[in-house]
Write a protein that holds these residues in place. Structure first.
Motif, PDB file in Angstrom:
ATOM      1  N   UNK A   1      43.680  24.544  47.072  1.00 50.61           N
ATOM      2  CA  UNK A   1      43.356  25.933  47.368  1.00 50.61           C
ATOM      3  C   UNK A   1      44.448  26.817  46.787  1.00 50.61           C
ATOM      4  N   UNK A   2      44.068  27.951  46.231  1.00 52.70           N
ATOM      5  CA  UNK A   2      45.027  28.835  45.567  1.00 52.70           C
ATOM      6  C   UNK A   2      44.924  30.249  46.123  1.00 52.70           C
ATOM      7  N   UNK A   3      46.055  30.936  46.128  1.00 49.74           N
ATOM      8  CA  UNK A   3      46.099  32.358  46.466  1.00 49.74           C
ATOM      9  C   UNK A   3      46.958  33.048  45.416  1.00 49.74           C
ATOM     10  N   UNK A   4      46.355  33.960  44.661  1.00 50.89           N
ATOM     11  CA  UNK A   4      47.066  34.740  43.654  1.00 50.89           C
ATOM     12  C   UNK A   4      47.118  36.193  44.123  1.00 50.89           C
ATOM     13  N   UNK A   5      48.333  36.697  44.330  1.00 50.09           N
ATOM     14  CA  UNK A   5      48.532  38.077  44.765  1.00 50.09           C
ATOM     15  C   UNK A   5      48.869  38.911  43.531  1.00 50.09           C
ATOM     16  N   UNK A   6      48.033  39.929  43.268  1.00 50.04           N
ATOM     17  CA  UNK A   6      48.100  40.661  42.001  1.00 50.04           C
ATOM     18  C   UNK A   6      48.347  42.143  42.252  1.00 50.04           C
ATOM     19  N   UNK A   7      49.319  42.711  41.531  1.00 50.93           N
ATOM     20  CA  UNK A   7      49.526  44.151  41.511  1.00 50.93           C
ATOM     21  C   UNK A   7      50.096  44.545  40.156  1.00 50.93           C
ATOM     22  N   UNK A   8      50.584  45.773  40.040  1.00 48.27           N
ATOM     23  CA  UNK A   8      51.070  46.242  38.742  1.00 48.27           C
ATOM     24  C   UNK A   8      52.328  45.512  38.273  1.00 48.27           C
ATOM     25  N   UNK A   9      53.000  44.808  39.190  1.00 51.46           N
ATOM     26  CA  UNK A   9      54.233  44.105  38.830  1.00 51.46           C
ATOM     27  C   UNK A   9      53.995  42.686  38.334  1.00 51.46           C
ATOM     28  N   UNK A  10      52.780  42.177  38.508  1.00 50.32           N
ATOM     29  CA  UNK A  10      52.492  40.832  38.034  1.00 50.32           C
ATOM     30  C   UNK A  10      51.652  40.044  39.010  1.00 50.32           C
ATOM     31  N   UNK A  11      51.730  38.710  38.908  1.00 47.62           N
ATOM     32  CA  UNK A  11      50.939  37.797  39.725  1.00 47.62           C
ATOM     33  C   UNK A  11      51.869  36.797  40.399  1.00 47.62           C
ATOM     34  N   UNK A  12      51.748  36.659  41.718  1.00 48.27           N
ATOM     35  CA  UNK A  12      52.472  35.651  42.480  1.00 48.27           C
ATOM     36  C   UNK A  12      51.457  34.646  42.993  1.00 48.27           C
ATOM     37  N   UNK A  13      51.642  33.355  42.644  1.00 49.38           N
ATOM     38  CA  UNK A  13      50.654  32.327  42.970  1.00 49.38           C
ATOM     39  C   UNK A  13      51.186  31.366  44.023  1.00 49.38           C
ATOM     40  N   UNK A  14      50.291  30.972  44.928  1.00 47.52           N
ATOM     41  CA  UNK A  14      50.590  29.968  45.946  1.00 47.52           C
ATOM     42  C   UNK A  14      49.431  28.975  45.976  1.00 47.52           C
TER      43      UNK A  14
END
Length: 486
Positions: free
Chosen positions: A224-237
């Protein structure tokens, strides 16, 4: 202890009034969306092959404007929103060679002006362009921050790319974009895209981590993946899970947790449990797993006393369900509505070669209604037997006075005695009627028969709850009218 729903209590609480009919130039039922402004004006949108039309209705629901603008046949309708006095509809096209293009159709309800605007044309990776086996887009609106995002999928063999573009909902200017590309991941798929309080996109997905050979040897697992996205980039878990989460899971997100509800099938077939996995929202790790097994009351509601007892005793399931609505409740819990999906196979004989053939069609019928408290626990579940429809979500749900209201069409001969449960299913050669089914937080159920559908058949799925009223439009080959419930 679980509360037992009290069923079959009729009441007359909402008053129905209707408007004068208006002549509809479009004969076929082709409504794409019906949006209601805070002033109670309404805009009906139709996205046809070669044009998009906007019909404006005043507060008395009289048609006062009818406009349309040409569009490419390859433009796909994504969604719409209201901001101020403008209704904005969005489309996406892959028609341009090597580009994907986003368009906005802007209709001002005061000036009655309709404009088409190209928002952005994005180059497509040459490896994904013309040879993509899958291309589609989704639309997500953030009302709190007045932004919207477009999620575009490109997939070719073992390469998959998701493009995220966020716009200012007022100016329609691009704010930022991010691309997420994954390779050599088996069956990677986005399950849902959420918005958090910071306006970030939270993309929930999963993939099979092992090769197909490992999968055949029962050593495969899922991630299972969670990608948090905003103007600064992508943080993946990401983390491993034993079994795949189903498509269309529709997670429920609170400030601290994410609830994922899946229907568990019995060994004998059909759903007989609801499994809720609780994820910590910050770390995206599972913190708890809750299982609710349908009690005797649910089986009795679906099958009657004797048949329900037999099926419950044999641990048989209820069928295949798709979640349609998740409605927040007053105590920070949630009402969840899922629709029974059935595949009908019709056999036919006497073909060209004397061979028998078959045709299949999908229908959507009964509703499973359940309530989840603010800890993610399913407290109760119940059943609504409604009319059969050829498309999903041919009903609507809204909250009024802290109660869940469900508007459905069903059989005219409303019967509260069958199985002790309201029988709203439409029988052979039976006329239809419009009903309102209400649930309180403790599972008490009440039913109101609004009208027999003698002259007008209303479409709850295109309705909305506005200024203390539920407003919906009728289906007609030539004339339509609106109904107010208040």
């Amino acid at each position: 202890m679980l509360s037992t729903p009290v069923i079959g209590q009729e009441f007359q609480n909402l008053k129905a009034t209707t408007t004068r009919p208006y002549y509809d130039k479009v004969k076929a039922d082709s409504i794409t969306a019906l949006k209601f402004h805070s002033s109670q004006k309404a805009v009906l949108i139709r996205a046809q092959k070669s044009y998009i039309s906007f019909n404006l209705f005043n507060t008395s629901m009289n048609l006062v404007d009818d406009q349309k603008v040409k569009k490419s046949q390859k433009e796909v309708y994504l969604g719409e929103y209201i901001l101020g006095d403008r209704v904005i509809a969005l489309t996406h096209s892959f028609a341009g060679r090597g580009f994907s293009t986003l368009y906005a159709y802007v209709y001002d309800i005061n000036t009655k002006k309709l404009d088409k605007k190209e928002l952005i044309a994005t180059p497509i990776d040459k490896r994904l362009g013309l040879f993509s086996t899958k291309k589609n887009s989704e639309f997500i609106i953030d009302d709190a921050k007045a932004t919207f995002s477009i999620v575009t999928t490109f997939k070719r063999k073992d390469l998959i790319q998701y493009s995220f573009i966020t716009f200012d909902a007022n100016s329609l200017e691009k704010l930022y974009s991010q691309d997420l590309q994954r390779q050599d991941l088996r069956n990677y798929v986005i399950l849902d895209v959420l918005l958090n309080q910071q306006g970030q996109l939270e993309v929930i997905g999963q993939f099979t981590a092992e090769s197909l050979q490992a999968k055949k040897s029962d050593k495969a697992f899922y991630v299972a993946t969670l990608d948090v996205i905003d103007e600064n980039g992508i943080v993946s878990k990401e983390f491993e899970i034993e079994k795949a989460l189903p498509n269309g899971i529709q997670p429920i997100a609170t400030d601290t947790s994410i609830y994922m509800n899946t229907f568990i099938e019995a060994e004998t077939g059909g759903v007989n449990q609801i499994e809720t996995t609780v994820f910590d929202r910050s770390s995206f790790t599972p913190s708890e797993q809750l299982v609710y097994t349908f009690d005797q009351g649910v089986y009795k509601a679906f099958f009657g006393t004797e048949r329900g007892n037999r099926k419950k005793k044999k641990s048989k399931g209820l069928g295949e369900f798709n979640i349609n609505y998740i409605v927040p409740a007053a105590d920070k819990g949630y009402f969840v509505l899922a629709e029974l999906k059935e595949i009908i196979v019709t056999m036919s004989g006497g073909g060209v070669n004397g061979m028998a053939g078959s045709t299949t069609r999908t229908i959507y019928s009964d509703l499973l209604v359940f309530y989840i408290d603010n800890s993610g626990k399913v407290v109760w579940a119940d059943h609504v037997e409604k009319g059969v429809a050829s498309s999903p979500r041919a009903y609507n749900a809204f909250i009024e006075n802290d109660q869940l209201n469900i508007l459905v069409n069903g059989g005219r001969n409303y019967d509260t005695t069958k199985n002790g449960d309201p029988n709203l299913r439409q029988g052979f050669l039976e006329g239809s009627a419009l009903y309102r089914v209400v649930y309180t937080l403790d599972g008490t159920q009440k039913v109101q028969k609004i009208q027999d559908n003698k002259d007008d058949f209303y479409l709850p799925r295109y309705g909305a709850y506005v200024n203390g009223k539920f407003i919906m439009i009728s289906d007609s080959r030539s004339k339509r009218r609106f109904m107010f419930l208040e």
